[in-house]
Design a protein around this motif. Structure first.
Motif, PDB file in Angstrom:
ATOM      1  N   LEU A  10      -4.354  23.800  -4.635  1.00  0.00           N
ATOM      2  CA  LEU A  10      -5.527  22.916  -4.602  1.00  0.00           C
ATOM      3  C   LEU A  10      -5.188  21.503  -4.139  1.00  0.00           C
ATOM      4  CD1 LEU A  10      -7.439  24.118  -7.804  1.00  0.00           C
ATOM      5  CD2 LEU A  10      -7.940  24.655  -5.415  1.00  0.00           C
ATOM      6  N   LYS A  11      -4.326  21.447  -3.102  1.00  0.00           N
ATOM      7  CA  LYS A  11      -4.137  20.175  -2.407  1.00  0.00           C
ATOM      8  C   LYS A  11      -5.313  19.990  -1.445  1.00  0.00           C
ATOM      9  CE  LYS A  11      -0.044  19.186  -4.173  1.00  0.00           C
ATOM     10  NZ  LYS A  11       1.109  19.909  -3.695  1.00  0.00           N
ATOM     11  N   GLU A  12      -5.423  18.797  -0.874  1.00  0.00           N
ATOM     12  CA  GLU A  12      -6.602  18.463  -0.075  1.00  0.00           C
ATOM     13  C   GLU A  12      -6.780  19.360   1.148  1.00  0.00           C
ATOM     14  OE1 GLU A  12      -8.800  14.496   1.777  1.00  0.00           O
ATOM     15  OE2 GLU A  12      -6.996  14.301   0.549  1.00  0.00           O
ATOM     16  N   ASP A  13      -5.673  19.855   1.738  1.00  0.00           N
ATOM     17  CA  ASP A  13      -5.839  20.681   2.939  1.00  0.00           C
ATOM     18  C   ASP A  13      -6.410  22.069   2.633  1.00  0.00           C
ATOM     19  OD1 ASP A  13      -3.565  21.706   1.758  1.00  0.00           O
ATOM     20  OD2 ASP A  13      -2.222  21.286   3.433  1.00  0.00           O
ATOM     21  N   THR A  14      -6.598  22.377   1.350  1.00  0.00           N
ATOM     22  CA  THR A  14      -7.324  23.608   0.998  1.00  0.00           C
ATOM     23  C   THR A  14      -8.742  23.558   1.548  1.00  0.00           C
ATOM     24  OG1 THR A  14      -6.027  23.840  -1.033  1.00  0.00           O
ATOM     25  CG2 THR A  14      -8.085  25.078  -0.917  1.00  0.00           C
ATOM     26  N   ILE A  15      -9.310  22.367   1.601  1.00  0.00           N
ATOM     27  CA  ILE A  15     -10.666  22.199   2.133  1.00  0.00           C
ATOM     28  C   ILE A  15     -10.703  22.600   3.608  1.00  0.00           C
ATOM     29  CG2 ILE A  15     -12.515  20.541   2.589  1.00  0.00           C
ATOM     30  CD1 ILE A  15     -11.424  18.917   0.174  1.00  0.00           C
ATOM     31  N   MET A  35      -6.367  31.769  -4.228  1.00  0.00           N
ATOM     32  CA  MET A  35      -5.401  32.381  -5.150  1.00  0.00           C
ATOM     33  C   MET A  35      -4.417  31.334  -5.667  1.00  0.00           C
ATOM     34  SD  MET A  35      -2.895  35.701  -4.649  1.00  0.00           S
ATOM     35  CE  MET A  35      -1.743  34.917  -3.500  1.00  0.00           C
ATOM     36  N   ILE A  36      -4.437  31.121  -6.959  1.00  0.00           N
ATOM     37  CA  ILE A  36      -3.534  30.181  -7.619  1.00  0.00           C
ATOM     38  C   ILE A  36      -2.470  30.994  -8.351  1.00  0.00           C
ATOM     39  CG2 ILE A  36      -3.333  28.310  -9.287  1.00  0.00           C
ATOM     40  CD1 ILE A  36      -6.296  27.695  -8.756  1.00  0.00           C
ATOM     41  N   THR A  58      -5.658  19.250 -12.689  1.00  0.00           N
ATOM     42  CA  THR A  58      -5.658  17.797 -12.637  1.00  0.00           C
ATOM     43  C   THR A  58      -6.990  17.325 -12.054  1.00  0.00           C
ATOM     44  OG1 THR A  58      -4.749  17.696 -10.398  1.00  0.00           O
ATOM     45  CG2 THR A  58      -3.162  17.796 -12.238  1.00  0.00           C
ATOM     46  N   ALA A  59      -7.241  16.031 -12.121  1.00  0.00           N
ATOM     47  CA  ALA A  59      -8.491  15.481 -11.587  1.00  0.00           C
ATOM     48  C   ALA A  59      -8.601  15.728 -10.084  1.00  0.00           C
ATOM     49  CB  ALA A  59      -8.568  13.990 -11.890  1.00  0.00           C
ATOM     50  N   SER A  60      -7.497  15.563  -9.364  1.00  0.00           N
ATOM     51  CA  SER A  60      -7.533  15.764  -7.908  1.00  0.00           C
ATOM     52  C   SER A  60      -7.742  17.239  -7.558  1.00  0.00           C
ATOM     53  CB  SER A  60      -6.236  15.248  -7.264  1.00  0.00           C
ATOM     54  OG  SER A  60      -5.115  15.945  -7.766  1.00  0.00           O
ATOM     55  N   GLN A  61      -7.130  18.150  -8.338  1.00  0.00           N
ATOM     56  CA  GLN A  61      -7.330  19.582  -8.089  1.00  0.00           C
ATOM     57  C   GLN A  61      -8.779  19.982  -8.359  1.00  0.00           C
ATOM     58  OE1 GLN A  61      -4.183  20.992 -10.731  1.00  0.00           O
ATOM     59  NE2 GLN A  61      -3.110  21.893  -8.976  1.00  0.00           N
ATOM     60  N   THR A  62      -9.345  19.443  -9.418  1.00  0.00           N
ATOM     61  CA  THR A  62     -10.737  19.723  -9.748  1.00  0.00           C
ATOM     62  C   THR A  62     -11.665  19.243  -8.646  1.00  0.00           C
ATOM     63  OG1 THR A  62     -10.275  19.548 -12.122  1.00  0.00           O
ATOM     64  CG2 THR A  62     -12.569  19.333 -11.434  1.00  0.00           C
ATOM     65  N   GLU A  63     -11.362  18.073  -8.097  1.00  0.00           N
ATOM     66  CA  GLU A  63     -12.188  17.519  -7.017  1.00  0.00           C
ATOM     67  C   GLU A  63     -12.133  18.405  -5.776  1.00  0.00           C
ATOM     68  OE1 GLU A  63     -12.673  13.394  -4.407  1.00  0.00           O
ATOM     69  OE2 GLU A  63     -11.214  13.505  -6.046  1.00  0.00           O
ATOM     70  N   VAL A  64     -10.926  18.891  -5.427  1.00  0.00           N
ATOM     71  CA  VAL A  64     -10.785  19.779  -4.272  1.00  0.00           C
ATOM     72  C   VAL A  64     -11.564  21.070  -4.503  1.00  0.00           C
ATOM     73  CG1 VAL A  64      -9.148  21.256  -3.025  1.00  0.00           C
ATOM     74  CG2 VAL A  64      -8.577  18.857  -3.470  1.00  0.00           C
ATOM     75  N   LEU A  65     -11.435  21.639  -5.686  1.00  0.00           N
ATOM     76  CA  LEU A  65     -12.128  22.890  -5.993  1.00  0.00           C
ATOM     77  C   LEU A  65     -13.647  22.711  -5.931  1.00  0.00           C
ATOM     78  CD1 LEU A  65     -12.046  25.824  -6.838  1.00  0.00           C
ATOM     79  CD2 LEU A  65     -11.778  25.096  -9.217  1.00  0.00           C
ATOM     80  N   GLU A  66     -14.137  21.624  -6.499  1.00  0.00           N
ATOM     81  CA  GLU A  66     -15.582  21.383  -6.474  1.00  0.00           C
ATOM     82  C   GLU A  66     -16.085  21.148  -5.050  1.00  0.00           C
ATOM     83  OE1 GLU A  66     -17.666  21.850  -8.985  1.00  0.00           O
ATOM     84  OE2 GLU A  66     -15.859  22.543  -9.992  1.00  0.00           O
ATOM     85  N   THR A  67     -15.280  20.500  -4.226  1.00  0.00           N
ATOM     86  CA  THR A  67     -15.659  20.298  -2.828  1.00  0.00           C
ATOM     87  C   THR A  67     -15.757  21.634  -2.101  1.00  0.00           C
ATOM     88  OG1 THR A  67     -14.594  18.124  -2.777  1.00  0.00           O
ATOM     89  CG2 THR A  67     -15.017  19.171  -0.655  1.00  0.00           C
ATOM     90  N   CYS A  68     -14.788  22.501  -2.334  1.00  0.00           N
ATOM     91  CA  CYS A  68     -14.817  23.839  -1.716  1.00  0.00           C
ATOM     92  C   CYS A  68     -16.054  24.609  -2.160  1.00  0.00           C
ATOM     93  CB  CYS A  68     -13.555  24.615  -2.080  1.00  0.00           C
ATOM     94  SG  CYS A  68     -12.030  23.950  -1.351  1.00  0.00           S
ATOM     95  N   ARG A  69     -16.356  24.547  -3.444  1.00  0.00           N
ATOM     96  CA  ARG A  69     -17.533  25.259  -3.954  1.00  0.00           C
ATOM     97  C   ARG A  69     -18.821  24.686  -3.367  1.00  0.00           C
ATOM     98  NH1 ARG A  69     -15.273  25.779 -10.160  1.00  0.00           N
ATOM     99  NH2 ARG A  69     -14.522  27.942  -9.976  1.00  0.00           N
ATOM    100  N   TYR A  70     -18.874  23.386  -3.225  1.00  0.00           N
ATOM    101  CA  TYR A  70     -20.066  22.736  -2.652  1.00  0.00           C
ATOM    102  C   TYR A  70     -20.274  23.205  -1.215  1.00  0.00           C
ATOM    103  CZ  TYR A  70     -23.193  19.104  -0.910  1.00  0.00           C
ATOM    104  OH  TYR A  70     -24.250  18.440  -0.332  1.00  0.00           O
ATOM    105  N   ILE A  71     -19.183  23.235  -0.435  1.00  0.00           N
ATOM    106  CA  ILE A  71     -19.277  23.670   0.960  1.00  0.00           C
ATOM    107  C   ILE A  71     -19.788  25.112   1.048  1.00  0.00           C
ATOM    108  CG2 ILE A  71     -17.922  24.218   3.032  1.00  0.00           C
ATOM    109  CD1 ILE A  71     -16.066  21.882   2.224  1.00  0.00           C
TER     110      ILE A  71
END
Length: 240
Positions: A10-15, A35-36, A58-71
């Motif tokens: 869940l680093k930023e390039d996952t997006i 897959m984690i 972490t907060a940054s991982q949660t943000e990446v995951l929520e961004t992916c779900r939003y997309i």
């Protein structure tokens, strides 16, 4: 249905990986599986096991995951699933691909740079599967690929037309140039490759691969993805 498996921390390039999967889905019904993978806790106690696996994001991982779900929520015909995998082996990885009917594994630069052995192991396990692999580049704003350079291995009895037919059936890439394998002579080949890439507006590379014995090396050999700075679609030779 064309499903996509994205190993991730869940680093930023996952997006970017999710956006690339969307472009390859071609508006068809598809599912993206994030897959984690974590080490299985070394304990015989079920309560201890549950405590150890309940490590929050972490907060940054949660943000990446929520961004992916939003997309995905705002993209028709697509679903997203998070698969937490504790411990992995060759049979398990193969089974994961089969269960999720994954047609493409997408590997991000950050995942391949992870230092934990389990993540390095996942990258090598992916290379031994028959599922195509898309290695993304560090150019995070590029998710649509059209024109490809095909790297031809001399010891492979495979014509470029066969590879192009496979690409036409499953992806949206067109081979516009080809070159012999340059692994051992990249320095001399580099000027010609740069010229071909510029001339044909090449934005990705297509290569074939064979299964390899899994090894953990202290010094990693630079791959095509890193040499050219372009995304690479790697096809298992039996497929193409």
């Amino acid at each position: 249905m064309k499903n996509f498996l994205i190993p991730t921390t869940l680093k930023e390039d996952t997006i970017s990986a999710v956006k690339s999967a969307i472009n390859q889905a071609k508006d068809s019904e598809s599912e993206i599986i994030l897959m984690i993978v974590s080490e299985a806790p070394d304990t015989f106690s079920s309560s201890s096991f549950l405590r150890e696996i309940r490590t929050g994001l972490t907060a940054s991982q949660t943000e990446v995951l929520e961004t992916c779900r939003y997309i995905i929520d705002h993209t028709p015909n697509l679903k997203i699933k998070v698969h937490n995998q504790y411990g992995v082996s060759a049979p398990i990885f193969k089974r994961i691909i089969e269960v999720f009917t994954a047609k493409l594994v997408i590997l991000t630069p950050s995942y391949k740079q992870e230092t934990k052995k389990i993540h390095q192991y996942v990258v090598q396990l992916a290379g031994n599967q028959k599922c195509p692999i898309l290695h993304l580049s560090t150019e995070t704003n590029k998710e649509v690929f059209n024109k490809a350079l095909y790297i031809e291995n001399a010891n492979v009895n495979m014509h470029v037309k066969d590879v192009q037919q496979f690409l036409s059936d499953h992806f949206s890439f067109e081979i516009v140039s080809q070159t012999p394998n340059f692994d051992d002579d990249y320095e001399n080949a580099q000027p010609y490759l740069s010229e071909a890439i510029a001339k044909h507006n090449i934005d990705m590379v297509v290569e074939t691969r064979k299964g390899e014995k899994i090894k953990f090396k202290k010094v990693k050999k630079q791959n095509v993805n890193e040499m050219l700075g372009l995304p690479v679609l790697s096809l298992y030779e039996e497929l193409a």
